[in-house]
Design a protein around this motif. Structure first.
Motif, PDB file in Angstrom:
ATOM      1  N   ILE A 163       0.846  -1.192   0.000  1.00 60.93           N
ATOM      2  CA  ILE A 163       0.000   0.000   0.000  1.00 60.93           C
ATOM      3  C   ILE A 163       0.880   1.240   0.000  1.00 60.93           C
ATOM      4  N   GLN A 164       0.707   2.077  -1.011  1.00 60.34           N
ATOM      5  CA  GLN A 164       1.495   3.314  -1.125  1.00 60.34           C
ATOM      6  C   GLN A 164       0.568   4.473  -1.450  1.00 60.34           C
ATOM      7  N   ASN A 165       0.248   5.272  -0.442  1.00 56.12           N
ATOM      8  CA  ASN A 165      -0.579   6.461  -0.636  1.00 56.12           C
ATOM      9  C   ASN A 165      -1.861   6.126  -1.400  1.00 56.12           C
ATOM     10  N   GLY A 166      -2.571   5.147  -0.855  1.00 54.46           N
ATOM     11  CA  GLY A 166      -3.870   4.742  -1.395  1.00 54.46           C
ATOM     12  C   GLY A 166      -4.857   4.606  -0.252  1.00 54.46           C
ATOM     13  N   ASN A 167      -6.027   5.204  -0.377  1.00 51.73           N
ATOM     14  CA  ASN A 167      -6.919   5.394   0.766  1.00 51.73           C
ATOM     15  C   ASN A 167      -8.018   4.336   0.877  1.00 51.73           C
ATOM     16  N   ALA A 168      -8.391   4.043   2.133  1.00 54.39           N
ATOM     17  CA  ALA A 168      -9.533   3.168   2.418  1.00 54.39           C
ATOM     18  C   ALA A 168     -10.255   3.616   3.686  1.00 54.39           C
ATOM     19  N   TYR A 169     -10.036   4.869   4.103  1.00 57.90           N
ATOM     20  CA  TYR A 169     -10.590   5.369   5.373  1.00 57.90           C
ATOM     21  C   TYR A 169     -11.038   6.814   5.208  1.00 57.90           C
ATOM     22  N   ASP A 170     -12.121   7.148   5.905  1.00 58.89           N
ATOM     23  CA  ASP A 170     -12.632   8.527   5.858  1.00 58.89           C
ATOM     24  C   ASP A 170     -11.567   9.528   6.303  1.00 58.89           C
ATOM     25  N   GLU A 171     -10.725   9.116   7.246  1.00 57.74           N
ATOM     26  CA  GLU A 171      -9.703  10.025   7.770  1.00 57.74           C
ATOM     27  C   GLU A 171      -8.718  10.478   6.690  1.00 57.74           C
ATOM     28  N   GLY A 172      -8.629   9.727   5.594  1.00 60.93           N
ATOM     29  CA  GLY A 172      -7.666  10.047   4.551  1.00 60.93           C
ATOM     30  C   GLY A 172      -8.149  11.049   3.521  1.00 60.93           C
ATOM     31  N   LEU A 173      -9.398  11.463   3.635  1.00 65.28           N
ATOM     32  CA  LEU A 173      -9.956  12.419   2.674  1.00 65.28           C
ATOM     33  C   LEU A 173      -9.998  13.790   3.317  1.00 65.28           C
ATOM     34  N   GLY A 174      -8.877  14.499   3.223  1.00 61.28           N
ATOM     35  CA  GLY A 174      -8.723  15.783   3.904  1.00 61.28           C
ATOM     36  C   GLY A 174      -9.101  16.976   3.051  1.00 61.28           C
ATOM     37  N   LEU A 175      -8.441  18.099   3.341  1.00 61.35           N
ATOM     38  CA  LEU A 175      -8.768  19.384   2.737  1.00 61.35           C
ATOM     39  C   LEU A 175      -8.728  19.341   1.209  1.00 61.35           C
ATOM     40  N   TRP A 177      -9.707  17.263  -0.749  1.00 62.37           N
ATOM     41  CA  TRP A 177     -10.884  16.616  -1.302  1.00 62.37           C
ATOM     42  C   TRP A 177     -12.159  17.444  -1.176  1.00 62.37           C
ATOM     43  N   ASP A 178     -12.114  18.585  -0.518  1.00 60.81           N
ATOM     44  CA  ASP A 178     -13.346  19.353  -0.285  1.00 60.81           C
ATOM     45  C   ASP A 178     -14.082  19.710  -1.576  1.00 60.81           C
ATOM     46  N   PRO A 179     -13.431  20.261  -2.611  1.00 56.88           N
ATOM     47  CA  PRO A 179     -14.173  20.569  -3.839  1.00 56.88           C
ATOM     48  C   PRO A 179     -14.703  19.321  -4.549  1.00 56.88           C
ATOM     49  N   ILE A 180     -13.995  18.203  -4.393  1.00 57.57           N
ATOM     50  CA  ILE A 180     -14.461  16.951  -4.999  1.00 57.57           C
ATOM     51  C   ILE A 180     -15.674  16.433  -4.235  1.00 57.57           C
ATOM     52  N   LYS A 181     -15.651  16.545  -2.930  1.00 50.89           N
ATOM     53  CA  LYS A 181     -16.809  16.152  -2.121  1.00 50.89           C
ATOM     54  C   LYS A 181     -18.025  17.000  -2.465  1.00 50.89           C
ATOM     55  N   LEU A 195     -13.513  21.586 -10.900  1.00 50.87           N
ATOM     56  CA  LEU A 195     -12.470  20.570 -10.802  1.00 50.87           C
ATOM     57  C   LEU A 195     -11.546  20.540 -12.012  1.00 50.87           C
ATOM     58  N   GLU A 196     -11.835  21.340 -13.017  1.00 52.89           N
ATOM     59  CA  GLU A 196     -11.004  21.323 -14.222  1.00 52.89           C
ATOM     60  C   GLU A 196      -9.562  21.732 -13.940  1.00 52.89           C
ATOM     61  N   SER A 197      -9.357  22.531 -12.904  1.00 58.96           N
ATOM     62  CA  SER A 197      -7.990  22.954 -12.564  1.00 58.96           C
ATOM     63  C   SER A 197      -7.113  21.778 -12.139  1.00 58.96           C
ATOM     64  N   LYS A 276       0.005  15.693   0.201  1.00 56.50           N
ATOM     65  CA  LYS A 276      -1.160  16.486   0.592  1.00 56.50           C
ATOM     66  C   LYS A 276      -2.461  15.903   0.042  1.00 56.50           C
ATOM     67  N   ILE A 277      -2.370  15.035  -0.946  1.00 58.75           N
ATOM     68  CA  ILE A 277      -3.572  14.435  -1.535  1.00 58.75           C
ATOM     69  C   ILE A 277      -4.049  13.262  -0.683  1.00 58.75           C
ATOM     70  N   PHE A 278      -3.142  12.348  -0.389  1.00 56.49           N
ATOM     71  CA  PHE A 278      -3.438  11.250   0.529  1.00 56.49           C
ATOM     72  C   PHE A 278      -2.450  11.346   1.696  1.00 56.49           C
ATOM     73  N   PRO A 279      -2.798  12.154   2.700  1.00 56.95           N
ATOM     74  CA  PRO A 279      -1.868  12.409   3.805  1.00 56.95           C
ATOM     75  C   PRO A 279      -1.744  11.215   4.751  1.00 56.95           C
ATOM     76  N   VAL A 280      -0.832  11.351   5.683  1.00 58.61           N
ATOM     77  CA  VAL A 280      -0.557  10.274   6.640  1.00 58.61           C
ATOM     78  C   VAL A 280      -1.797   9.913   7.458  1.00 58.61           C
ATOM     79  N   SER A 281      -2.728  10.840   7.591  1.00 57.88           N
ATOM     80  CA  SER A 281      -3.961  10.539   8.330  1.00 57.88           C
ATOM     81  C   SER A 281      -4.733   9.387   7.699  1.00 57.88           C
ATOM     82  N   GLY A 282      -4.470   9.106   6.432  1.00 55.11           N
ATOM     83  CA  GLY A 282      -5.096   7.962   5.786  1.00 55.11           C
ATOM     84  C   GLY A 282      -4.285   6.690   5.895  1.00 55.11           C
ATOM     85  N   ALA A 283      -3.036   6.805   6.305  1.00 56.78           N
ATOM     86  CA  ALA A 283      -2.180   5.627   6.449  1.00 56.78           C
ATOM     87  C   ALA A 283      -2.355   4.959   7.809  1.00 56.78           C
ATOM     88  N   LEU A 284      -2.440   5.769   8.849  1.00 55.23           N
ATOM     89  CA  LEU A 284      -2.481   5.229  10.212  1.00 55.23           C
ATOM     90  C   LEU A 284      -3.650   4.289  10.475  1.00 55.23           C
TER      91      LEU A 284
END
Length: 327
Positions: A163-175, A177-181, A195-197, A276-284
């Motif tokens: 697993i390398q910077n790939g998410n499976a937890y709500d905690e990993g979707l941080g700031l 992701w706000d415009p995508i959410k 989101l075009e930017s 910053k896209i998939f931060p450590v908060s999604g790894a723990l």
């Protein structure tokens, strides 16, 4: 007189040595070349899966354990080009491009469902065509939901997880992701256009350079290559459809986590800690469900292989040799 004889003898020996070197230089070169390590050959193949051309890289002996490499956005199997030869002497490595990425076909988004569920089905069918019944999975970014959906279909086939910077937890979707959410919550033209930017050269370069420990290691061809593919006619809508569908992965997080807990696949986590896209908060959180996972925070950003291949590859190789390789 004796001194002359000694000198003549020495000259005779020297002349024989020089002659042998002159006569057989190719033998000396062949002996030297035999001591060198020859990188494994990588094959570039395409299979038609459900009417769509799927490109994949393949290397390694056919009778060895399979390692499936699943790429992230906005790249392709190209992200694994340097890792593949470091594994393929002992493992059968497969790295596909999803439709709309890399060298795979990119059908019109109005005629083809660009969803993560569809991607998982296509990868499953590809593996079936080439006879892969068991595999260790390297999942990164988009590769995580593709791989975990594949794991839900065939949990018994997953021999290990990398697993390398790939998410499976709500905690990993941080700031980030706000415009995508916002787009998930309200499918409006305004939210889609916002989101075009994320498909611009500036953002693509950011993904490769932000948080890296040594920018001189990052090949600029990465973002030039990816951006050229993003800029293909019709690709913008493909990527926006995928941003929308990424929200369909979130309700599956509990099922992904249940897979971790019940199947307990051998796991190594190698995570770029400055991402910053998939931060450590999604790894723990992985460690709650996979307490025996080997956990390594790497001083790198999102595409950590570009910065720290020399650190990550030995960790992965050692892990596979202990947990997956046939003895």
């Amino acid at each position: 007189m004796s001194n002359f004889k000694l000198s003549a003898a020495a000259l005779a020996v020297a002349s024989v040595l020089l002659a042998s070197t002159a006569l057989f230089p190719s033998k000396l070169l062949e002996a030297h070349a035999a001591e060198q390590t020859v990188p494994p050959t990588v094959h570039y193949r395409t299979k038609k899966i459900d009417g769509v051309d799927i490109f994949y890289r393949e290397a390694g002996p056919a009778d060895t354990p399979v390692v499936l490499l699943l790429h992230g956005f906005p790249t392709s199997s190209h992200m694994f080009r340097n890792l593949i030869p470091l594994l393929a002497d002992r493992y059968h490595v497969i790295a596909p491009d999803y439709p709309g990425f890399g060298q795979s076909a990119a059908p019109d988004h109005k005629e083809f469902a660009y969803t993560f569920g569809h991607y998982a089905d296509l990868v499953d069918d590809l593996l079936g065509q080439i006879g892969m019944k068991s595999y260790a999975m390297y999942v990164m970014d988009y590769g995580a939901p593709v791989g975990y959906r594949l794991a839900l279909k065939h949990p018994e086939r997953v021999s290990a997880l990398i697993i390398q910077n790939g998410n499976a937890y709500d905690e990993g979707l941080g700031l980030f992701w706000d415009p995508i959410k916002a787009y998930w919550n309200s499918d409006t033209p305004e939210h889609r256009k916002a989101l075009e930017s994320l498909m611009t050269l500036e953002t693509t370069k950011f993904q490769y350079t932000d948080g890296m420990s040594d920018l001189s290691r990052i090949d600029p061809d990465n973002w030039i290559h990816d951006q050229a593919l993003l800029d293909r006619p019709g690709n913008l809508d493909i990527q926006l459809d995928l941003f929308k569908d990424y929200g369909s992965n979130v309700p599956l997080y509990p099922k992904f986590q249940d897979f971790f807990r019940t199947q307990k696949p051998p796991t190594i986590i190698v995570w770029g800690r400055n991402d910053k896209i998939f931060p450590v908060s999604g790894a723990l959180p992985y460690l709650k469900d996979l307490p025996d996972a080997e956990y390594h925070l790497i001083d790198a950003g999102h595409f950590a292989l570009e910065d720290k291949l020399d650190e990550i590859a030995p960790l992965i190789r050692n892990f596979l040799d202990r947990k997956v390789a046939r003895n």
